[in-house]
Design a protein around this motif. Structure first.
Motif, mmCIF file in Angstrom:
data_model
loop_
_atom_site.group_PDB
_atom_site.id
_atom_site.type_symbol
_atom_site.label_atom_id
_atom_site.label_comp_id
_atom_site.label_asym_id
_atom_site.label_seq_id
_atom_site.Cartn_x
_atom_site.Cartn_y
_atom_site.Cartn_z
ATOM 1 N N GLY A 139 -26.946 68.139 -55.482
ATOM 2 C CA GLY A 139 -26.719 66.885 -54.785
ATOM 3 C C GLY A 139 -25.652 66.952 -53.718
ATOM 4 O O GLY A 139 -24.811 67.846 -53.706
ATOM 5 N N MET A 140 -25.717 65.962 -52.839
ATOM 6 C CA MET A 140 -24.726 65.797 -51.793
ATOM 7 C C MET A 140 -24.490 64.304 -51.623
ATOM 8 O O MET A 140 -25.443 63.525 -51.550
ATOM 9 N N ALA A 141 -23.227 63.908 -51.570
ATOM 10 C CA ALA A 141 -22.860 62.521 -51.328
ATOM 11 C C ALA A 141 -22.274 62.417 -49.932
ATOM 12 O O ALA A 141 -21.522 63.293 -49.496
ATOM 13 N N VAL A 142 -22.623 61.354 -49.233
ATOM 14 C CA VAL A 142 -22.123 61.096 -47.884
ATOM 15 C C VAL A 142 -21.577 59.673 -47.865
ATOM 16 O O VAL A 142 -22.280 58.740 -48.250
ATOM 17 N N SER A 143 -20.328 59.529 -47.434
ATOM 18 C CA SER A 143 -19.749 58.190 -47.346
ATOM 19 C C SER A 143 -20.016 57.611 -45.966
ATOM 20 O O SER A 143 -20.276 58.338 -45.006
ATOM 21 N N ALA A 144 -19.912 56.300 -45.861
ATOM 22 C CA ALA A 144 -20.103 55.629 -44.575
ATOM 23 C C ALA A 144 -19.061 56.083 -43.564
ATOM 24 O O ALA A 144 -19.298 56.016 -42.358
ATOM 25 N N GLU A 145 -17.924 56.579 -44.039
ATOM 26 C CA GLU A 145 -16.871 57.089 -43.166
ATOM 27 C C GLU A 145 -17.131 58.523 -42.721
ATOM 28 O O GLU A 145 -16.339 59.105 -41.996
ATOM 29 N N GLY A 146 -18.237 59.117 -43.210
ATOM 30 C CA GLY A 146 -18.601 60.467 -42.817
ATOM 31 C C GLY A 146 -18.037 61.566 -43.697
ATOM 32 O O GLY A 146 -18.150 62.749 -43.365
ATOM 33 N N LYS A 147 -17.469 61.215 -44.837
ATOM 34 C CA LYS A 147 -16.989 62.227 -45.779
ATOM 35 C C LYS A 147 -18.193 62.791 -46.524
ATOM 36 O O LYS A 147 -19.139 62.070 -46.834
ATOM 37 N N ILE A 148 -18.131 64.088 -46.833
ATOM 38 C CA ILE A 148 -19.279 64.767 -47.442
ATOM 39 C C ILE A 148 -18.813 65.572 -48.645
ATOM 40 O O ILE A 148 -17.799 66.258 -48.592
ATOM 41 N N LEU A 149 -19.596 65.487 -49.711
ATOM 42 C CA LEU A 149 -19.366 66.280 -50.917
ATOM 43 C C LEU A 149 -20.655 66.962 -51.310
ATOM 44 O O LEU A 149 -21.725 66.376 -51.216
ATOM 45 N N GLY A 150 -20.579 68.199 -51.763
ATOM 46 C CA GLY A 150 -21.735 68.882 -52.302
ATOM 47 C C GLY A 150 -22.628 69.482 -51.241
ATOM 48 O O GLY A 150 -22.293 69.525 -50.056
ATOM 49 N N SER A 151 -23.784 69.958 -51.705
ATOM 50 C CA SER A 151 -24.725 70.656 -50.837
ATOM 51 C C SER A 151 -26.130 70.555 -51.416
ATOM 52 O O SER A 151 -26.311 70.614 -52.626
#
Length: 95
Positions: free
Chosen positions: A37-49
């Motif tokens: 999984g990958m999470a993307v915040s509305a502020e453009g922060k990204i976690l995972g792949s």
């Protein structure tokens, strides 16, 4: 995916909107397994792949659009697809 949950919880506690992308199907030499999984915040922060770098840019763009529109989407990439080659998927495929 579980390693993303702590940070996702922090984002949600801080009232940040997030989109979550999850690998639901793979074949061949796909670099990330089903469930990645990958999470993307509305502020453009990204976690995972979701692909080890092959299609992250396209997934991030789609995630940001989902956050704007509120409509979910499902992306498909495959080694024979023109779109997949355009976004850099030369290493296998997945849905």
């Amino acid at each position: 995916m579980r390693n993303l949950l702590d940070q996702i919880e922090i984002w949600l506690t801080n009232d940040q909107k997030i989109a979550l992308a999850t690998v639901i199907k793979t074949w061949g030499s796909s670099p990330r397994p089903v469930g990645a999984g990958m999470a993307v915040s509305a502020e453009g922060k990204i976690l995972g792949s979701v692909s080890g770098g092959c299609v992250e840019g396209a997934v991030i763009d789609a995630a940001l659009e989902v956050l704007k529109s509120g409509n979910h989407t499902r992306l498909h990439f495959g080694v024979a697809d023109t779109e997949a080659w355009e976004v850099g998927l030369a290493c296998g495929g997945g849905d």
